[in-house]
Design a protein around this motif. Sequence first.
Motif, PDB file in Angstrom:
ATOM      1  N   GLU A  51       0.762  -1.302  -0.227  1.00  0.00           N
ATOM      2  CA  GLU A  51       0.035   0.022   0.014  1.00  0.00           C
ATOM      3  C   GLU A  51       0.849   1.176  -0.125  1.00  0.00           C
ATOM      4  O   GLU A  51       1.823   1.271   0.571  1.00  0.00           O
ATOM      5  CB  GLU A  51      -0.893   0.197   1.460  1.00  0.00           C
ATOM      6  CG  GLU A  51      -1.923  -1.217   1.206  1.00  0.00           C
ATOM      7  CD  GLU A  51      -2.948  -1.154   0.283  1.00  0.00           C
ATOM      8  OE1 GLU A  51      -3.244   0.181  -0.334  1.00  0.00           O
ATOM      9  OE2 GLU A  51      -3.371  -2.361  -0.140  1.00  0.00           O
ATOM     10  N   LEU A  52       0.652   2.187  -0.858  1.00  0.00           N
ATOM     11  CA  LEU A  52       1.221   3.443  -0.845  1.00  0.00           C
ATOM     12  C   LEU A  52       1.392   4.347   0.573  1.00  0.00           C
ATOM     13  O   LEU A  52       2.375   4.624   0.923  1.00  0.00           O
ATOM     14  CB  LEU A  52       0.622   4.319  -1.868  1.00  0.00           C
ATOM     15  CG  LEU A  52       1.178   5.722  -2.215  1.00  0.00           C
ATOM     16  CD1 LEU A  52       2.623   5.455  -2.607  1.00  0.00           C
ATOM     17  CD2 LEU A  52       0.521   6.653  -3.209  1.00  0.00           C
ATOM     18  N   ASP A  53       0.307   4.196   1.296  1.00  0.00           N
ATOM     19  CA  ASP A  53       0.294   4.814   2.434  1.00  0.00           C
ATOM     20  C   ASP A  53       1.447   4.214   3.176  1.00  0.00           C
ATOM     21  O   ASP A  53       2.137   4.742   4.430  1.00  0.00           O
ATOM     22  CB  ASP A  53      -0.929   4.848   3.181  1.00  0.00           C
ATOM     23  CG  ASP A  53      -1.693   6.245   3.228  1.00  0.00           C
ATOM     24  OD1 ASP A  53      -1.320   6.899   2.320  1.00  0.00           O
ATOM     25  OD2 ASP A  53      -2.976   6.009   3.618  1.00  0.00           O
ATOM     26  N   GLU A  54       1.512   2.804   3.519  1.00  0.00           N
ATOM     27  CA  GLU A  54       2.665   2.165   4.215  1.00  0.00           C
ATOM     28  C   GLU A  54       3.841   2.332   3.938  1.00  0.00           C
ATOM     29  O   GLU A  54       4.696   2.570   4.332  1.00  0.00           O
ATOM     30  CB  GLU A  54       2.392   0.572   4.174  1.00  0.00           C
ATOM     31  CG  GLU A  54       0.751   0.079   4.887  1.00  0.00           C
ATOM     32  CD  GLU A  54       0.401  -1.109   4.578  1.00  0.00           C
ATOM     33  OE1 GLU A  54      -0.146  -2.002   5.191  1.00  0.00           O
ATOM     34  OE2 GLU A  54       1.286  -1.958   3.550  1.00  0.00           O
ATOM     35  N   LEU A  55       4.294   2.373   2.506  1.00  0.00           N
ATOM     36  CA  LEU A  55       5.462   2.658   1.928  1.00  0.00           C
ATOM     37  C   LEU A  55       5.874   4.086   2.350  1.00  0.00           C
ATOM     38  O   LEU A  55       7.032   4.434   2.898  1.00  0.00           O
ATOM     39  CB  LEU A  55       5.379   2.729   0.474  1.00  0.00           C
ATOM     40  CG  LEU A  55       5.487   0.997  -0.157  1.00  0.00           C
ATOM     41  CD1 LEU A  55       4.984   1.166  -1.553  1.00  0.00           C
ATOM     42  CD2 LEU A  55       6.628   0.401  -0.067  1.00  0.00           C
ATOM     43  N   VAL A  56       5.044   5.106   2.212  1.00  0.00           N
ATOM     44  CA  VAL A  56       5.346   6.420   2.593  1.00  0.00           C
ATOM     45  C   VAL A  56       5.526   6.559   4.009  1.00  0.00           C
ATOM     46  O   VAL A  56       6.688   7.258   4.519  1.00  0.00           O
ATOM     47  CB  VAL A  56       4.357   7.474   2.149  1.00  0.00           C
ATOM     48  CG1 VAL A  56       4.405   8.775   2.623  1.00  0.00           C
ATOM     49  CG2 VAL A  56       4.229   7.348   0.705  1.00  0.00           C
ATOM     50  N   GLN A  78       2.345  11.649   3.316  1.00  0.00           N
ATOM     51  CA  GLN A  78       1.075  10.559   2.860  1.00  0.00           C
ATOM     52  C   GLN A  78       0.001  11.602   1.977  1.00  0.00           C
ATOM     53  O   GLN A  78      -0.406  11.072   0.989  1.00  0.00           O
ATOM     54  CB  GLN A  78       0.468   9.902   3.933  1.00  0.00           C
ATOM     55  CG  GLN A  78       1.293   8.832   4.639  1.00  0.00           C
ATOM     56  CD  GLN A  78       0.557   8.219   5.814  1.00  0.00           C
ATOM     57  OE1 GLN A  78      -0.059   8.735   6.604  1.00  0.00           O
ATOM     58  NE2 GLN A  78       0.737   6.910   6.135  1.00  0.00           N
ATOM     59  N   SER A  79      -0.268  12.720   2.535  1.00  0.00           N
ATOM     60  CA  SER A  79      -1.182  13.359   1.737  1.00  0.00           C
ATOM     61  C   SER A  79      -0.649  13.946   0.633  1.00  0.00           C
ATOM     62  O   SER A  79      -1.233  13.905  -0.418  1.00  0.00           O
ATOM     63  CB  SER A  79      -1.387  14.875   2.725  1.00  0.00           C
ATOM     64  OG  SER A  79      -2.368  15.577   1.787  1.00  0.00           O
ATOM     65  N   ILE A  80       0.579  14.262   0.305  1.00  0.00           N
ATOM     66  CA  ILE A  80       1.418  14.848  -0.613  1.00  0.00           C
ATOM     67  C   ILE A  80       1.580  13.532  -1.775  1.00  0.00           C
ATOM     68  O   ILE A  80       1.180  13.879  -2.959  1.00  0.00           O
ATOM     69  CB  ILE A  80       2.722  15.590  -0.388  1.00  0.00           C
ATOM     70  CG1 ILE A  80       2.448  16.611   0.413  1.00  0.00           C
ATOM     71  CG2 ILE A  80       3.692  15.496  -1.674  1.00  0.00           C
ATOM     72  CD1 ILE A  80       4.069  17.078   0.882  1.00  0.00           C
ATOM     73  N   LEU A  87      -0.059  13.520  -5.593  1.00  0.00           N
ATOM     74  CA  LEU A  87       0.695  13.045  -6.688  1.00  0.00           C
ATOM     75  C   LEU A  87       0.281  11.713  -7.529  1.00  0.00           C
ATOM     76  O   LEU A  87       0.563  11.749  -8.497  1.00  0.00           O
ATOM     77  CB  LEU A  87       2.540  12.898  -6.033  1.00  0.00           C
ATOM     78  CG  LEU A  87       3.086  13.958  -5.835  1.00  0.00           C
ATOM     79  CD1 LEU A  87       4.380  13.703  -5.107  1.00  0.00           C
ATOM     80  CD2 LEU A  87       3.411  15.041  -7.025  1.00  0.00           C
ATOM     81  N   ALA A  88      -0.035  10.930  -6.724  1.00  0.00           N
ATOM     82  CA  ALA A  88      -0.412   9.592  -7.164  1.00  0.00           C
ATOM     83  C   ALA A  88      -1.712   9.840  -8.157  1.00  0.00           C
ATOM     84  O   ALA A  88      -1.964   9.177  -9.268  1.00  0.00           O
ATOM     85  CB  ALA A  88      -0.701   8.492  -6.223  1.00  0.00           C
TER      86      ALA A  88
END
Length: 439
Positions: A87-92, A190-192, A196-197
Amino acid sequence: MTSPPALPTWFPDVPPPGSRRAEIALVAAEEFTRRGYHATRVEHIANRLAVTPGALYRHVPGKYAMFRDAVATLVAELDIATTGLDELDELVASVTRATLTHRSRAALYRWQIRYLTPQDRAAVAAAEVRIRQRFAEAIRGDDAASSAGAGAGAGAGAGAGAGAGAILACIASLGHHRIEASDAAVPLMQSIAADLAESVTTTVRVVPRPRRKDVSAGDRSAGDRPAPGAGPTGRLSTGRLRGGAATRESAITAAIARFHSYTYDEVTMEAIGADVGVAASALYRHFPGKSALLTAAVDRTATLVSELLDRHEAHRGHEDEPVRALADLLDQYVAIAFSHGPELMLYHSELGTLGHQDRRRVRRSQLRQLERWAGLVREAAPAGSTVDDATARIRVHAALSVVLDGGQGTGFHPGAAETFAALARTVLLPPERQVRRCR
């Protein structure tokens, strides 16, 4: 109890976690980040550890090996921090926390990587590609989920790669400044990243960076290859020189090209003189040595950026909408970045090589520039909301990092400028506040 993740195999002989070598690597990373590779001595690292240089040599054979261990340790941690996350949130969140943990060292990976040998640079690049792919796959997954049944854009794959690079540049920028950033930086990143995504499905194709054949340090010298921008004879294409002032300015231009393409130790006054078309003795009439030329090069870039801000402020009308004013300033910065890429990279990467007083003076100039950018970000906040000073500054650093890191990754190819301008606008301004750009 789960076992810790295995060390990545991409970089042979990474210092084992908890070992004396790993401890030396982390301290060395701080010194190399603070002083730059050239200015750091083994004695600096030994003093930090309260031992003699000889005691360090029992674990690491020399300065380069300490530098290599420092980079390997930091990149290995990023590789581990992104392993097994989808998940993107987890990676960030994971990479942001790792960056904050190593904040005093994080800029090493960003600015000093060129001091590695070609073989070691290739190993770092392999890890970087793997980390970026994990982010790109997470972006594609999020996009597929949000656009199911609607049909994703044909350029979504290329956009995911650009978005992944932009997100990583934003996170890496946390290691380049001293703005207070606690765990609150995680939701901000995470918001940024989410913005971007969402934006990259309409991002234009990024022009790939031209590949350059690697040459080992032992096979190249600062005088055996023309500087970037040199003409067919190897001399800098600056037109016919007229007088001492022209020689001085041409020498600064040649020095920027040399320092960008070679390490500080490899650059010589003789090579710069050859690029300009004069003897080294002629340069010494204007500069007492190589360090003075580097300082003049950094000063020129500081002036370039300051003049950009001055012109923008002078031409901005009192009635100008803050969002448009900020977007216009960013467009002008991108134009400068893609026409003066080596200067801007040098402005940041070699700051530690400057003398103490010059370094403080340049940092004060950078701080004043940041304050002006951040002021526009605060003005551009949506009606009824506010952006605190720390958040505004972090967003500015992140946006400018997207431009510089992305530009460097494409060799500052003009065709990629709009890609990174669009990504940087997304970082500075929420999507609903952006000005529609007419082309």
